[in-house]
Write a protein that holds these residues in place. Sequence first.
Motif, PDB file in Angstrom:
ATOM      1  N   ALA A 293       0.816  -1.216   0.000  1.00 11.73           N
ATOM      2  CA  ALA A 293       0.000   0.000   0.000  1.00 11.73           C
ATOM      3  C   ALA A 293       0.846   1.261   0.000  1.00 11.73           C
ATOM      4  CB  ALA A 293      -0.937   0.001   1.208  1.00 11.73           C
ATOM      5  N   SER A 294       2.012   1.189   0.656  1.00 13.28           N
ATOM      6  CA  SER A 294       2.881   2.364   0.716  1.00 13.28           C
ATOM      7  C   SER A 294       4.311   1.921   0.988  1.00 13.28           C
ATOM      8  CB  SER A 294       2.418   3.339   1.806  1.00 13.28           C
ATOM      9  OG  SER A 294       2.542   2.744   3.094  1.00 13.28           O
ATOM     10  N   THR A 295       5.255   2.757   0.632  1.00 18.34           N
ATOM     11  CA  THR A 295       6.674   2.487   0.900  1.00 18.34           C
ATOM     12  C   THR A 295       7.317   3.745   1.453  1.00 18.34           C
ATOM     13  OG1 THR A 295       7.370   3.096  -1.338  1.00 18.34           O
ATOM     14  CG2 THR A 295       6.836   0.775  -0.954  1.00 18.34           C
ATOM     15  N   GLY A 296       8.323   3.528   2.296  1.00 18.57           N
ATOM     16  CA  GLY A 296       9.124   4.620   2.804  1.00 18.57           C
ATOM     17  C   GLY A 296      10.579   4.356   2.491  1.00 18.57           C
ATOM     18  N   ARG A 297      11.451   5.031   3.182  1.00 17.06           N
ATOM     19  CA  ARG A 297      12.882   4.859   2.919  1.00 17.06           C
ATOM     20  C   ARG A 297      13.352   3.458   3.265  1.00 17.06           C
ATOM     21  NH1 ARG A 297      17.777   8.659   5.339  1.00 17.06           N
ATOM     22  NH2 ARG A 297      19.506   7.533   4.323  1.00 17.06           N
ATOM     23  N   ASP A 298      12.915   2.958   4.425  1.00 19.43           N
ATOM     24  CA  ASP A 298      13.348   1.636   4.893  1.00 19.43           C
ATOM     25  C   ASP A 298      12.181   0.771   5.336  1.00 19.43           C
ATOM     26  OD1 ASP A 298      16.108   2.241   4.576  1.00 19.43           O
ATOM     27  OD2 ASP A 298      16.087   3.322   6.485  1.00 19.43           O
ATOM     28  N   GLU A 299      10.991   1.049   4.837  1.00 19.86           N
ATOM     29  CA  GLU A 299       9.839   0.292   5.294  1.00 19.86           C
ATOM     30  C   GLU A 299       8.738   0.323   4.247  1.00 19.86           C
ATOM     31  OE1 GLU A 299       8.483   2.195   8.821  1.00 19.86           O
ATOM     32  OE2 GLU A 299       7.905   4.047   7.797  1.00 19.86           O
ATOM     33  N   LEU A 300       7.771  -0.568   4.443  1.00 20.50           N
ATOM     34  CA  LEU A 300       6.591  -0.569   3.584  1.00 20.50           C
ATOM     35  C   LEU A 300       5.394  -1.026   4.412  1.00 20.50           C
ATOM     36  CD1 LEU A 300       5.802  -3.771   2.826  1.00 20.50           C
ATOM     37  CD2 LEU A 300       7.793  -3.538   1.358  1.00 20.50           C
ATOM     38  N   THR A 301       4.212  -0.824   3.853  1.00 19.75           N
ATOM     39  CA  THR A 301       2.982  -1.275   4.496  1.00 19.75           C
ATOM     40  C   THR A 301       2.233  -2.178   3.529  1.00 19.75           C
ATOM     41  OG1 THR A 301       2.819   0.765   5.775  1.00 19.75           O
ATOM     42  CG2 THR A 301       0.831  -0.571   5.584  1.00 19.75           C
ATOM     43  N   LEU A 302       1.763  -3.316   4.026  1.00 23.54           N
ATOM     44  CA  LEU A 302       1.056  -4.297   3.213  1.00 23.54           C
ATOM     45  C   LEU A 302      -0.413  -4.344   3.628  1.00 23.54           C
ATOM     46  CD1 LEU A 302       1.730  -6.731   1.143  1.00 23.54           C
ATOM     47  CD2 LEU A 302       1.493  -8.166   3.166  1.00 23.54           C
ATOM     48  N   THR A 303      -1.310  -4.277   2.651  1.00 25.74           N
ATOM     49  CA  THR A 303      -2.728  -4.505   2.914  1.00 25.74           C
ATOM     50  C   THR A 303      -3.003  -5.984   2.712  1.00 25.74           C
ATOM     51  OG1 THR A 303      -3.332  -2.280   2.150  1.00 25.74           O
ATOM     52  CG2 THR A 303      -5.092  -3.938   2.254  1.00 25.74           C
ATOM     53  N   VAL A 304      -3.511  -6.637   3.758  1.00 26.89           N
ATOM     54  CA  VAL A 304      -3.648  -8.094   3.762  1.00 26.89           C
ATOM     55  C   VAL A 304      -4.859  -8.539   2.947  1.00 26.89           C
ATOM     56  CG1 VAL A 304      -3.945 -10.138   5.212  1.00 26.89           C
ATOM     57  CG2 VAL A 304      -2.507  -8.232   5.992  1.00 26.89           C
ATOM     58  N   ASP A 305      -4.615  -9.429   1.987  1.00 25.68           N
ATOM     59  CA  ASP A 305      -5.686 -10.023   1.175  1.00 25.68           C
ATOM     60  C   ASP A 305      -6.023 -11.446   1.626  1.00 25.68           C
ATOM     61  OD1 ASP A 305      -5.743  -7.740  -0.467  1.00 25.68           O
ATOM     62  OD2 ASP A 305      -4.140  -8.535  -1.739  1.00 25.68           O
ATOM     63  N   ALA A 306      -5.060 -12.119   2.240  1.00 33.00           N
ATOM     64  CA  ALA A 306      -5.288 -13.507   2.648  1.00 33.00           C
ATOM     65  C   ALA A 306      -4.349 -13.863   3.784  1.00 33.00           C
ATOM     66  CB  ALA A 306      -5.081 -14.464   1.478  1.00 33.00           C
ATOM     67  N   VAL A 307      -4.836 -14.729   4.671  1.00 32.09           N
ATOM     68  CA  VAL A 307      -4.024 -15.239   5.783  1.00 32.09           C
ATOM     69  C   VAL A 307      -4.110 -16.766   5.753  1.00 32.09           C
ATOM     70  CG1 VAL A 307      -3.654 -15.280   8.273  1.00 32.09           C
ATOM     71  CG2 VAL A 307      -4.545 -13.210   7.185  1.00 32.09           C
ATOM     72  N   THR A 308      -2.968 -17.414   5.766  1.00 32.34           N
ATOM     73  CA  THR A 308      -2.942 -18.876   5.814  1.00 32.34           C
ATOM     74  C   THR A 308      -2.025 -19.321   6.943  1.00 32.34           C
ATOM     75  OG1 THR A 308      -1.121 -18.990   4.211  1.00 32.34           O
ATOM     76  CG2 THR A 308      -3.364 -19.139   3.338  1.00 32.34           C
TER      77      THR A 308
END
Length: 260
Positions: A58-73
Amino acid sequence: MASLHLVDPGTLDGVGVGDTVPLDGPEGRHAVSVARVRVGEALRIADGRGTVVAGTVASTGRDELTLTVDAVTVEPAPRPALVLVQALAKGGRDEMAVQAATEIGVDRIVPWAATRSVSRWDGAKVEKGRARWAAIAQEAAKQAVRSRVPKVDAPVTTAQLAGGGASSGVGASSGVGQEDRRALVVLDPVGAVRLSAWEPPADVDEIVLVVGPEGGIDSAEFDRLERAGAVRVRLGDTVLRTSTAGPAALAVLQTRLGRW
């Protein structure tokens, strides 16, 4: 297949579809700066204990990112678990075995201070060596896109290995008053039984594969392990190094168990 990144165990507890998961630290830095992950790309994050979330960046920074979860297993732990008891060896050959064994699918790794092991872990070297093997296993698990990272136990002696039980790190207890059942298999270049012909027991929790150092397993060690119920098996007519014997045997076991 989407890239896989590892976070600490427990990080993904309670995460559900629609939630956002941050990836920072060394893993986030690698994803953004080295792998060049961008917004909109698919990504998978695992906790090393079987939980995997898949989603879209969903977004990125200098040393990080954010993930929007579509599935969990949650991938169940295999049974029987495959345990590699790897003798300490010189020249980094034991570390080569750890790396390849992890890629092949070993579930737990136990360093073994065999009689003929030239390499020795004493004092501060014990935890340093274990941590080194654990780091190698983690990197190899990422390379192999494994959701589970094999645990690396503290080193054991031959007496502990033959004794089993929770204190040895081999055949450890899985619950109060319950000790895991194990099948103990020792590689022997002149063993009477081929590993490819050995029938894995159906009622065990672990198959424990024992691999000696470059100088081989001492006869007294063979005797002690056999008294503990070990089966001596050979891979074939050639003799492999300690760095390759374990991984080769694990590949045979994966096939015998129908996992490959």
